[in-house]
Design a protein around this motif. Structure first.
Motif, mmCIF file in Angstrom:
data_model
loop_
_atom_site.group_PDB
_atom_site.id
_atom_site.type_symbol
_atom_site.label_atom_id
_atom_site.label_comp_id
_atom_site.label_asym_id
_atom_site.label_seq_id
_atom_site.Cartn_x
_atom_site.Cartn_y
_atom_site.Cartn_z
ATOM 1 N N GLY A 1 0.921 -1.416 -0.288
ATOM 2 C CA GLY A 1 -0.122 -0.298 0.485
ATOM 3 C C GLY A 1 1.203 1.579 0.217
ATOM 4 N N ARG A 2 2.165 1.066 0.159
ATOM 5 C CA ARG A 2 2.991 2.300 0.310
ATOM 6 C C ARG A 2 3.590 2.402 -1.313
ATOM 7 N NH1 ARG A 2 6.800 0.561 2.831
ATOM 8 N NH2 ARG A 2 6.542 -1.724 3.508
ATOM 9 N N PHE A 3 3.597 1.761 -2.019
ATOM 10 C CA PHE A 3 3.643 1.831 -3.911
ATOM 11 C C PHE A 3 2.536 3.079 -4.570
ATOM 12 C CE2 PHE A 3 4.127 0.912 -8.097
ATOM 13 C CZ PHE A 3 5.373 0.683 -8.655
ATOM 14 N N PHE A 4 3.340 3.980 -5.224
ATOM 15 C CA PHE A 4 2.685 4.947 -5.669
ATOM 16 C C PHE A 4 3.391 5.250 -7.129
ATOM 17 C CE2 PHE A 4 2.921 5.500 -0.244
ATOM 18 C CZ PHE A 4 0.945 5.230 -0.754
ATOM 19 N N GLY A 5 4.485 4.614 -7.486
ATOM 20 C CA GLY A 5 4.836 4.932 -8.339
ATOM 21 C C GLY A 5 3.917 4.698 -10.020
ATOM 22 N N TRP A 6 3.655 4.259 -9.814
ATOM 23 C CA TRP A 6 3.048 3.791 -11.327
ATOM 24 C C TRP A 6 1.613 3.167 -11.442
ATOM 25 C CZ3 TRP A 6 8.248 1.590 -10.947
ATOM 26 C CH2 TRP A 6 8.936 2.502 -11.524
ATOM 27 N N VAL A 7 0.547 3.629 -11.931
ATOM 28 C CA VAL A 7 0.153 3.163 -11.583
ATOM 29 C C VAL A 7 -0.556 1.365 -11.681
ATOM 30 C CG1 VAL A 7 -3.135 2.935 -12.406
ATOM 31 C CG2 VAL A 7 -1.747 4.676 -12.585
ATOM 32 N N MET A 8 0.589 0.670 -11.003
ATOM 33 C CA MET A 8 -0.208 -0.560 -10.776
ATOM 34 C C MET A 8 -1.158 -1.118 -9.729
ATOM 35 S SD MET A 8 3.828 -1.297 -11.421
ATOM 36 C CE MET A 8 4.513 -0.973 -12.462
ATOM 37 N N GLY A 9 -1.923 -1.291 -8.821
ATOM 38 C CA GLY A 9 -2.383 -1.812 -8.240
ATOM 39 C C GLY A 9 -2.133 -3.073 -7.839
ATOM 40 N N VAL B 1 8.885 4.920 1.463
ATOM 41 C CA VAL B 1 7.218 4.912 0.133
ATOM 42 C C VAL B 1 7.976 4.813 -1.679
ATOM 43 C CG1 VAL B 1 5.334 5.960 1.336
ATOM 44 C CG2 VAL B 1 7.092 6.813 -0.455
ATOM 45 N N TRP B 2 7.301 4.227 -2.358
ATOM 46 C CA TRP B 2 7.577 4.266 -4.020
ATOM 47 C C TRP B 2 6.862 5.367 -4.818
ATOM 48 C CZ3 TRP B 2 12.247 1.619 -5.931
ATOM 49 C CH2 TRP B 2 12.355 2.281 -7.576
ATOM 50 N N MET B 3 7.787 6.242 -5.382
ATOM 51 C CA MET B 3 6.634 7.166 -6.108
ATOM 52 C C MET B 3 7.994 7.695 -7.153
ATOM 53 S SD MET B 3 5.444 10.286 -2.935
ATOM 54 C CE MET B 3 4.501 9.438 -2.051
ATOM 55 N N SER B 4 7.108 7.655 -8.360
ATOM 56 C CA SER B 4 7.960 8.084 -10.027
ATOM 57 C C SER B 4 8.414 9.548 -10.054
ATOM 58 C CB SER B 4 7.628 7.255 -10.580
ATOM 59 O OG SER B 4 6.410 7.676 -10.786
ATOM 60 N N GLY B 5 9.391 9.401 -10.790
ATOM 61 C CA GLY B 5 9.871 10.886 -11.244
ATOM 62 C C GLY B 5 8.493 11.432 -12.927
#
Length: 463
Positions: free
Chosen positions: A76-84, A419-423
């Protein structure tokens, strides 16, 4: 080889044990992998062994060796791409799909798979408010779902123009003019390229990435002939939705086929609080989405929906003497996607929808949008943070002053691992993009995300 202890049991037991350990690690583990592909190449590579290894030992070795190179995408802390992520019923049913080993292409040969997928397709149409008579096919992902819808469009547009594309191909055919918004997803262009339709005409979009109907009108009016208009439900940066009533009305005046790329945004129609975003989209001709994104089923599950069933089946189908067709059914599954042989992708979709129900689907989708809004609200008041988009769905775009600072904050967040967020780059600026698409993301994960961004910005400023 038997199907007991000397066959499948040791391997399946090992897989279940490692899968459980992986899922149990997700709440606390760093999101990013700790090893690179280069690091792991030696462990997985080398000469092929002369002698084999027991199946259970293979699974143990595979899981242990791969673990450092796994990204915690289901977290639930993965926000990098729209992956679900993956819902429990969807994950378990996908295991059954592999164990059953059914080729889901023929209705007569694998009736259980066909019946399950047909039910899932009917539920999808009902949930999304799309025409009950539309065909639903299960493709590999959103790219091929869009490809499928546009293939049906190409077939119908050329047939209506008097051209038999099946017999004569594209050489000498009337040109199909294709129109896209300036901020469409690049995979739409990829699908057009696969179809031999070339580069599309690009139509202006507003500050949030929504196609401008007046610009579409002008572009269509500038020429004549068969036309395909591709609209968008969910901009990958802003989450914005094209103005469907106005854009579709323009397209209809020019006789164009309308396809909607709704890779993650199509599901907004299933949530009462978000349905307004898709108002009017039901008047299009085809739609593409990806069930692994917003619905949260395993990968390899795009969904192609086409109003004109005859166009879809003409574009995708084939006839061969060795194939046994079910004369009583609504057509074979292979007539609705680009493959003859495939796994039963619709089974996890059925399981996800059965486990959630209508209310659960709505709650899940609205929960994703709420989490995105809460992340944006939590960061909007932080000095030095800019929220660049109107957060009305599941996407948040952030900037931290100049591009160099934004890149540094992004790198710090990834290095931190919470968390993981992408540039990305949007509106000629480097940004930090937050995509909320996992059913596990709740208040605790929102708080962690806000704090991770805040502390990364503080660290960059101080040092």
């Amino acid at each position: 080889m038997s199907y007991g202890d000397d066959g499948y049991a040791p391997a399946l037991d090992a897989a279940a044990r490692h899968a459980a350990a992986w899922l149990q690690s997700l709440p606390d583990r760093p999101v990013g992998p700790s090893a690179t592909a280069h690091d792991l190449a030696t462990a997985f590579g080398g000469p092929i062994p002369a002698r084999g290894m027991p199946a259970g030992d293979v699974v143990d070795l595979l899981a242990r060796t791969a673990e450092p190179g796994l990204m915690a995408i289901p977290s639930g802390r993965f926000f990098g791409w729209v992956m679900g992520g993956t819902l429990p019923a969807a994950l378990a049913s996908d295991w059954l799909v592999s164990a059953w080993d059914q080729n889901a292409g023929l209705r007569y040969a694998t009736p259980a798979m066909a019946a399950i997928e047909e039910s899932a397709g009917a539920w999808i149409l009902e949930l999304l408010g799309l025409p009950a008579g539309a065909d639903v096919g299960f493709a590999t992902g959103a790219t091929m779902a869009n490809f499928t819808g546009m293939a049906a469009a190409r077939w119908r547009l050329l047939a209506d123009a008097g051209w038999d594309v099946d017999r004569d191909g594209l050489t000498g055919a009337p040109k199909v003019r294709c129109f896209v918004g300036r901020e469409r997803h690049d995979t739409v262009d990829l699908g057009l390229r696969y179809l031999g339709l070339g580069r599309p005409d690009v139509v202006a979009a507003d500050a949030q990435g929504r196609l401008e109907p007046a610009a579409l009108e002008a572009a269509l009016a500038a020429g004549s002939g068969p036309a395909l208009v591709c609209l968008q439900a969910g901009n990958l940066h802003s989450g914005a939705f094209d103005p469907f009533p106005e854009a579709i009305s323009v397209a209809r005046r020019h006789g164009a086929w309308v396809h909607v790329d709704g890779a993650f945004g199509l599901w907004a129609a299933a949530a009462p609080g978000l349905r307004h975003l898709t108002r009017g989209y039901e008047d299009a001709d085809s739609w593409g989405t990806d069930a692994h994104k917003t619905l949260n089923v395993p990968y390899d599950c795009g969904i192609a929906i086409v109003r004109d069933a005859s166009a879809l089946r003409s574009a995708m189908g084939l006839h061969a003497s060795y194939l046994i067709h079910d004369a009583e059914g609504p057509g074979d599954p292979f007539e609705k996607v680009p493959e003859l042989s495939r796994r039963a992708r619709g089974v996890p979709v059925w399981a996800a929808l059965k486990s959630l129900g209508r209310d659960g689907v709505a709650a899940q989708i609205e929960g994703l949008a709420t989490a995105a809004a809460d992340i944006a609200a939590g960061l909007a008041g932080v000095d030095g943070v800019e929220v660049l988009n109107d957060v009305g769905y599941t996407q948040v775009c952030l900037a931290f002053g100049d591009d160099a600072t934004t890149r540094a904050v992004t790198a710090r967040i990834i290095s931190d691992g919470r968390v993981w967020m992408s540039g990305s780059r949007w509106r000629d600026r480097d940004i930090l993009r937050v995509s909320v698409s996992n059913w596990h993301t709740a208040a605790a994960e929102v708080d962690i995300a806000v704090e991770a961004v805040r502390s990364a910005l503080d660290a960059v400023r101080s040092g």
